[in-house]
Design a protein around this motif. Structure first.
Motif, short mmCIF file in Angstrom:
data_model
loop_
_atom_site.label_atom_id
_atom_site.label_comp_id
_atom_site.label_asym_id
_atom_site.label_seq_id
_atom_site.Cartn_x
_atom_site.Cartn_y
_atom_site.Cartn_z
N VAL A 77 -0.64 6.61 -6.76
CA VAL A 77 -1.79 7.51 -6.93
C VAL A 77 -1.31 8.97 -6.82
O VAL A 77 -1.78 9.85 -7.55
CB VAL A 77 -2.91 7.20 -5.92
N GLU B 221 -7.41 -0.63 -4.26
CA GLU B 221 -8.77 -0.10 -4.27
C GLU B 221 -8.99 0.81 -3.06
O GLU B 221 -9.62 1.87 -3.16
CB GLU B 221 -9.78 -1.25 -4.29
N ALA B 222 -8.45 0.39 -1.91
CA ALA B 222 -8.60 1.22 -0.70
C ALA B 222 -7.86 2.54 -0.85
O ALA B 222 -8.38 3.61 -0.53
CB ALA B 222 -8.11 0.45 0.52
N VAL B 223 -6.62 2.47 -1.34
CA VAL B 223 -5.83 3.69 -1.50
C VAL B 223 -6.50 4.64 -2.50
O VAL B 223 -6.62 5.85 -2.26
CB VAL B 223 -4.39 3.36 -1.95
N MET C 14 0.83 -1.20 0.00
CA MET C 14 0.00 0.00 0.00
C MET C 14 0.87 1.26 0.00
O MET C 14 0.45 2.31 -0.47
CB MET C 14 -0.94 -0.01 1.21
N GLY D 275 -9.57 4.75 -3.05
CA GLY D 275 -10.74 5.25 -2.33
C GLY D 275 -10.40 6.48 -1.51
O GLY D 275 -11.07 7.50 -1.59
N TRP D 276 -9.32 6.40 -0.70
CA TRP D 276 -9.08 7.55 0.18
C TRP D 276 -8.35 8.70 -0.50
O TRP D 276 -8.44 9.83 -0.05
CB TRP D 276 -8.47 7.13 1.51
N GLN D 277 -7.63 8.40 -1.59
CA GLN D 277 -6.95 9.51 -2.28
C GLN D 277 -7.74 10.05 -3.46
O GLN D 277 -7.53 11.21 -3.85
CB GLN D 277 -5.56 9.06 -2.77
N ALA D 278 -8.62 9.23 -4.04
CA ALA D 278 -9.31 9.66 -5.27
C ALA D 278 -10.82 9.46 -5.22
O ALA D 278 -11.52 9.86 -6.14
CB ALA D 278 -8.73 8.92 -6.47
N ARG E 84 -2.37 18.30 -3.37
CA ARG E 84 -3.09 17.14 -3.87
C ARG E 84 -4.54 17.51 -4.15
O ARG E 84 -5.14 18.28 -3.41
CB ARG E 84 -3.03 16.02 -2.83
N PRO F 122 -12.79 3.25 -6.43
CA PRO F 122 -11.89 2.10 -6.34
C PRO F 122 -11.05 1.84 -7.57
O PRO F 122 -10.10 1.06 -7.53
CB PRO F 122 -12.85 0.93 -6.10
N ARG G 170 0.17 4.12 -2.57
CA ARG G 170 -0.03 5.54 -2.24
C ARG G 170 0.85 6.40 -3.15
O ARG G 170 0.42 7.45 -3.64
CB ARG G 170 0.31 5.79 -0.76
N ASN H 244 -13.78 4.82 4.52
CA ASN H 244 -13.31 4.52 3.17
C ASN H 244 -14.33 3.68 2.41
O ASN H 244 -14.52 3.86 1.21
CB ASN H 244 -11.95 3.82 3.20
N THR I 117 -12.08 12.91 0.23
CA THR I 117 -10.83 12.16 0.28
C THR I 117 -9.94 12.76 1.38
O THR I 117 -10.21 13.84 1.89
CB THR I 117 -10.13 12.23 -1.09
N THR I 118 -8.86 12.05 1.71
CA THR I 118 -8.09 12.44 2.91
C THR I 118 -7.41 13.80 2.76
O THR I 118 -7.49 14.63 3.67
CB THR I 118 -7.03 11.38 3.23
N PHE I 119 -6.73 14.04 1.64
CA PHE I 119 -6.03 15.31 1.49
C PHE I 119 -7.05 16.46 1.53
O PHE I 119 -6.85 17.47 2.19
CB PHE I 119 -5.24 15.34 0.18
N ARG J 256 -16.71 6.03 0.99
CA ARG J 256 -16.22 6.68 -0.23
C ARG J 256 -16.43 5.77 -1.44
O ARG J 256 -16.84 6.21 -2.50
CB ARG J 256 -14.73 7.02 -0.11
N LEU J 257 -16.12 4.47 -1.24
CA LEU J 257 -16.23 3.53 -2.35
C LEU J 257 -17.70 3.25 -2.70
O LEU J 257 -18.03 3.00 -3.85
CB LEU J 257 -15.51 2.22 -2.00
#
Ligand code: SF4
Ligand SMILES: [Zn+2]
Lengths: 457, 551
Positions: A118, A321-323, A111, A325-328, B99, A331, A115, B76, B108-110, B79-80
């Motif tokens: 992404v 898919e998780a990454v 991961m 999810g939280w960055q973009a 970002r 999935p 990260r 998360n 999202t986190t950022f 989000r999905l």
């Protein structure tokens, strides 16, 4: 990153030490067992004691690859060895200049590397997807329409009294050799008899062979009947009327069998439907949605709790898919070309973009695959490969335009992986890498690109 | 006379620092090397290298969110589950080297970090992390820049805790909690429907929970879990006491359960989370029977200084409900018919996610809105009520400025109140409540109070030694605008927001505690874990830190 030569000499000069490593995480299949004991002596991994033949052969093959990569160049330009720094500069330059860069996100990486991948897509305003196979697309679209109900695998071990395996072979010779051993056979807090206390059922639709955990026979249905079967089961579960006679004719299975199956599902105290890569590969959007809705409805109309369980392919797709999810916020199939993430299922899928000639530069992160390269060869985007075997001679003479080798993700790199039930696990580096890890390489690349002024007019 | 390179001076602002009783014009000095507030230099000729002219502006400590959901598996999954949220709210595309991300109720986190900072908040507490997923949650917090953050771990349905308490072994439960906090790198503990989530996981039935009904198979009652955890938090001297989400969340009639829980605590410190959702009279099986039942609960809180609350205000609009109380997810799915995600976590907790739209013409939603505001107005001591929407449950944190405006203006409240259904207006006493918050009270419920509740002694105020986390607002009759667009936000002595533009994005610290405990507990934990869990014991927890500074 020190010089590879010095690192190699240091590694060779090390006295032979034998280490026993316990609780090692195996990425050999989607079970992601994290309880292996391995011996490592003088840079050699001995996995012969591992109680899984799939894992044993995975370690043998992976180690063989590590040895071949150690003899291979650290970087290449059109298949010819070149210094890493030079290639890295070219990669940064080529990606910065790209009109429509596309990243094949690393599903076979930690991961930490995901990260970084992404982050790279964001800085490059690139597209990013979870690989070239469309697998997973229907499943996610269905989940986004219908939701999904799941549980971590310890819940299954503790509580499941009914397990329906849909095109999943949980036998020791199958693709998930230890799942049953670890989660169905042992006694659970609420299932003290272990496997004997669980009813295990099998449904075979797209697979021709399903080995029962306890020697059960599978209910076989034709792929063309999957949707009708799901619809009928849902109606039965909701207490509606189903023409069992015509269902029997359609499916070729006796009517009482369907009525009984619905009854068993509803009566479960804690039921679980297990699916795996075969379901993900074949099931249509409607079938995926039917499955998620069936599981949800069993919680409303059934006697107890009911959850779904997906066993992945191996590797770390759930992590990516998780990454993403939280960055973009999605999935897969993400497009940053408008300087922010857009989820564009179908449109931003990597296979579509490459086939349509919409990507001029592809950055493939992870193991190079002959099929991927062949596809690239046909459509000719500029191809950059970053991964453990990136500089090994490819099959059919296809070579990436630029290639950089990285440490083996499971044997050398360390970091975090995610099981398909969402549980994160650490990786133990077994061997000392001679190459930078993919996370390091991607971060170095991102810095170089930022310094070159990507996204700054 | 030369400029001192390390000083920042915020000159001549109207400083509101309730901790020190300050509400007036003052220069503020920050040592940028340590990032801390310092006394004004003794030498009157000392010049700061960076001077911010704050004359005419309002200066407050950075905001502190005591209860939100911004990281980890549940957020998360939301989000999905809901990419439509990103589409409906437009992107966050801050340009240059920042970002990009998404907005909406589950950013999202950022984007989360930037948006909190943009509102003048410098700290956020994720209130519900499953210990098994702590490793993942820390990854997300590392990707949440610009603010400091921390997490509370879920312990109210934890098998080891329940086994210990069921066997009457309080010390073992306490030692385990201390161990758990250390390995997950968490800041405190939260109990969600103690025992009730486990009961639901066993049967899937939505049942009315009572404090004295034993959890099947564990020989322990919700009351015993609650008292055990509150006592453990006290004995371990955790900076934040037990953080409690009570029984029967969201159901009419649950105020009786909440009162009983508070009485049960019997002098132990506790923080009651999102009390708005726990303060309903009426008949549990008749949603439309809901009536506000805040008065008696607020009186109880007023009379018991060991208790603090955050409100979990509902604001009208689309958002995402998410809770470790798995049964509530199923309940909302049945009531709203909207898509449902649920994920049970072995030995620890459940989790439910359902989209929800709060409508002002809906009787229940209208009353939830009014009940939340009643809490703010009925708790007499603002130090014991924190501003929250239980982000994103009642609304996204981006609604905080609107909420602050409502607290400061009865007129604004009346305008909204007039739109509510007649039945809601008849049942609510809100219209009769004339209290309006002062700036000082706003500063208390949004920073000084929550910092004190969390035991963050160097935050929420601007005395020497405090973090140089400062928000500078331009006074504005339109309070929503005032609080939504701070003129400057300063984090550890660095300007991070300047007139709405993000200027810097420090990584931010993740705070954690590591209380001492009797190591003898570990073998027992290991035995239990190896028998029941699906992962290796050594893989449990958050793993080592990855560089960023922690406390
Ligand atoms: S079952 Fe899969 S993950 Fe487990 S040891 Fe075998 S190959 Fe590895
Ligand atoms: Zn909450």
């Amino acid at each position: 990153m020190g010089s590879r030569q010095t690192m190699r000499e240091e590694a060779d000069a090390k006295p032979p030490i034998e280490r026993q490593l316990t609780e090692v995480t195996c990425a050999g299949c989607g079970c992601l067992c994290d309880d292996l004991t391995l011996r490592v002596q003088t840079g050699k991994i001995d996995a012969s004691g591992v109680p899984c033949t799939l894992a044993q052969s995975m370690y043998v093959a992976a180690q063989d690859q590590v040895h071949r990569v150690r003899q291979a160049p650290e970087a290449q330009i059109a298949g010819q060895p070149a210094p890493l720094a030079e290639v890295l500069g070219l990669v940064a330059e080529r990606l910065t200049r790209a009109r429509a860069p596309l990243i094949l996100g690393p599903t076979e990486s930690s991961m930490e590397a995901q990260r970084a991948a992404v982050a790279l897509a964001d800085v490059l305003s690139a597209g990013i997807d979870t690989g070239l196979a469309a697998s997973g697309s229907a499943r996610w679209l269905a989940r986004q329409r219908a939701g999904w109900v799941g549980a971590t695998w310890g819940e299954i071990k503790q509580r499941a009294d009914l397990v329906l395996c849909w095109d999943v072979d949980l036998g020791p010779g199958g693709p998930h050799p230890r799942f049953a051993k670890r989660f169905l056979e042992p006694p659970g807090r609420f299932i003290p008899e272990g496997l004997a206390g669980r009813t295990v059922l099998h449904l075979a639709c797209w697979s021709d062979r399903v080995a029962g955990v306890k020697g059960e026979t599978a209910i076989v249905i034709q792929p063309s009947h999957a949707l009708a079967t799901l619809a009928a089961l849902r109606t039965l579960v909701r207490g509606g009327l189903v023409d069992l006679g015509s269902l029997a004719t359609t499916t070729g299975q006796p009517a009482h069998l369907w009525a009984k199956l619905a009854q068993q599902l509803k009566a479960a105290r804690f039921g679980v439907i297990v699916v795996g890569p075969i379901f993900d590969r074949h099931a249509s959007l409607a079938e995926c949605e039917g499955l998620e809705r069936l599981i949800a409805e069993l919680n409303v109309f059934g006697q107890g709790r009911f959850v779904g369980c997906t066993i992945g392919q191996g590797g770390n797709r759930p992590g990516l898919e998780a990454v993403l999810g939280w960055q973009a916020g999605a999935p897969r199939a993400v497009d940053f070309s408008h300087k922010h993430p857009r989820y564009l299922p179908l449109e931003a899928e990597a296979s579509h973009r490459i086939a349509e000639g919409q990507a001029d530069v592809v950055l493939a992160i992870g193991p190079q695959q002959a099929a991927t390269l062949a596809q690239a060869h046909a459509t000719r985007p500029f191809w950059i490969q970053i991964g453990h075997n990136a500089t090994l001679a490819g099959s059919a003479g296809l070579v990436p335009d630029l290639a950089m080798a990285t440490a083996h993700p499971w044997l050398e790199a360390g970091g975090t992986v995610m099981r398909s039930d969402g549980v994160p696990l650490p990786l133990t580096p077994l061997l000392r890498p001679l190459c930078p890890t993919d996370a390091q390489m991607l971060e170095r690349l991102r810095r170089q690109i930022v310094e070159q002024g990507a996204r700054v007019p | 006379m030369s400029a001192n390179l390390s000083y920042m001076m915020i000159r001549g602002g109207h400083v509101v620092d309730p901790t020190h009783g300050i509400d007036g014009v003052l220069d503020l000095w920050i040592d940028r090397e340590t990032g801390r507030v310092v006394p004004a230099p003794a030498d009157p000729d000392t010049k700061a290298e960076r001077v911010i002219d704050a004359r005419g502006y309002v200066v407050m400590p950075g905001g502190i969110d005591i209860h939100c959901h911004i990281a980890g598996s549940k957020v998360n999954a939301a989000r999905l589950l809901r990419p439509e949220e990103a589409r409906d709210h437009g992107p966050l595309s801050p340009g240059s080297q920042l970002r990009s991300g998404t907005r909406g109720s589950i950013p999202t986190t950022f984007s989360t970090g930037y948006q909190y900072a943009g509102l003048g908040y410098t700290f956020a507490m994720d209130a519900a992390i499953a210990p098994l997923g702590a490793r993942h949650a820390h990854h997300e917090l590392e990707d949440t820049p610009a603010i400091d953050k921390a997490m509370l771990i879920l312990a109210g349905n934890n098998h080891f805790v329940m086994d210990c308490l069921g066997a009457g072994n309080h010390a073992a439960a306490r030692d385990y909690i201390a161990w758990l906090l250390g390995v997950t790198r968490a800041y405190g503990i939260k109990a969600v429907n103690p025992g009730g989530v486990e009961r639901w996981k066993q049967g899937g039935r939505l049942a009315w929970a009572t404090v004295d009904e034993p959890v099947p198979g564990f020989g322990v009652t919700p009351r015993q879990i609650l008292v055990g955890l509150a006592r453990a938090a006290d004995e371990l001297k955790l900076p934040h006491p037990l953080h409690l989400h009570g029984l029967n969340l969201g159901l009419p009639g649950n105020a009786a359960s909440t009162l009983e829980l508070m009485q049960t605590l019997n002098g132990h410190r506790a923080h009651l989370a999102h009390v708005q959702f726990m303060s309903y009279g009426g008949d549990p099986v008749q949603p439309a029977s809901i009536v506000p039942a805040v008065a008696e609960l607020a009186d109880f809180v007023n009379a018991h200084p060991a208790l603090t609350v955050d409100v979990g205000q509902v604001m009208f609009g689309e958002t995402t409900s998410m809770t470790a109380d798995g049964a509530v997810g199923l309940f909302l799915h049945k009531v709203t018919g909207r898509k449902w995600h649920s994920q049970d976590v072995e030995q620890e907790t459940g989790c439910g996610v359902v989209p929800i739209r709060y409508e002002d013409h809906n009787l229940v939603h209208a009353l939830q809105w009014a009940i939340g505001l009643e809490w703010f107005l009925r708790v007499s001591d603002p130090w014991r009520v924190a501003l929250s929407t239980d982000h994103p449950n009642g609304a996204a944190f981006t609604a905080y400025p609107q909420l602050m405006a409502l607290l400061m203006s009865k007129n604004l409240r009346d305008e909204v109140f007039a739109r509510l259904p007649a039945a809601a207006r008849e049942r609510s006493g809100l219209a009769a409540m004339g209290r309006e918050y002062s700036l000082t009270e706003i500063a208390i419920v949004t920073r000084a109070g929550p910092a004190r509740m969390l035991g963050l002694t160097d935050r929420g105020h601007l005395g020497p030694g405090a973090h140089g986390d400062v928000t500078i607002y331009a006074p504005d009759d339109d309070r929503t605008r005032m609080f939504a667009l701070p003129r400057y936000v300063i984090k550890d002595g660095q300007v991070i927001v300047d007139d709405g533009e993000i200027r810097a994005t420090p990584q931010g610290h993740t705070l954690e505690v590591a209380p001492e405990f009797d190591e003898q507990i570990v073998p027992a934990v290991r035995d239990w874990f190896e028998r029941d869990a699906s992962i290796a014991f050594s893989h449990f927890g958050a793993g080592p830190r990855t560089g960023e500074e922690s406390r």
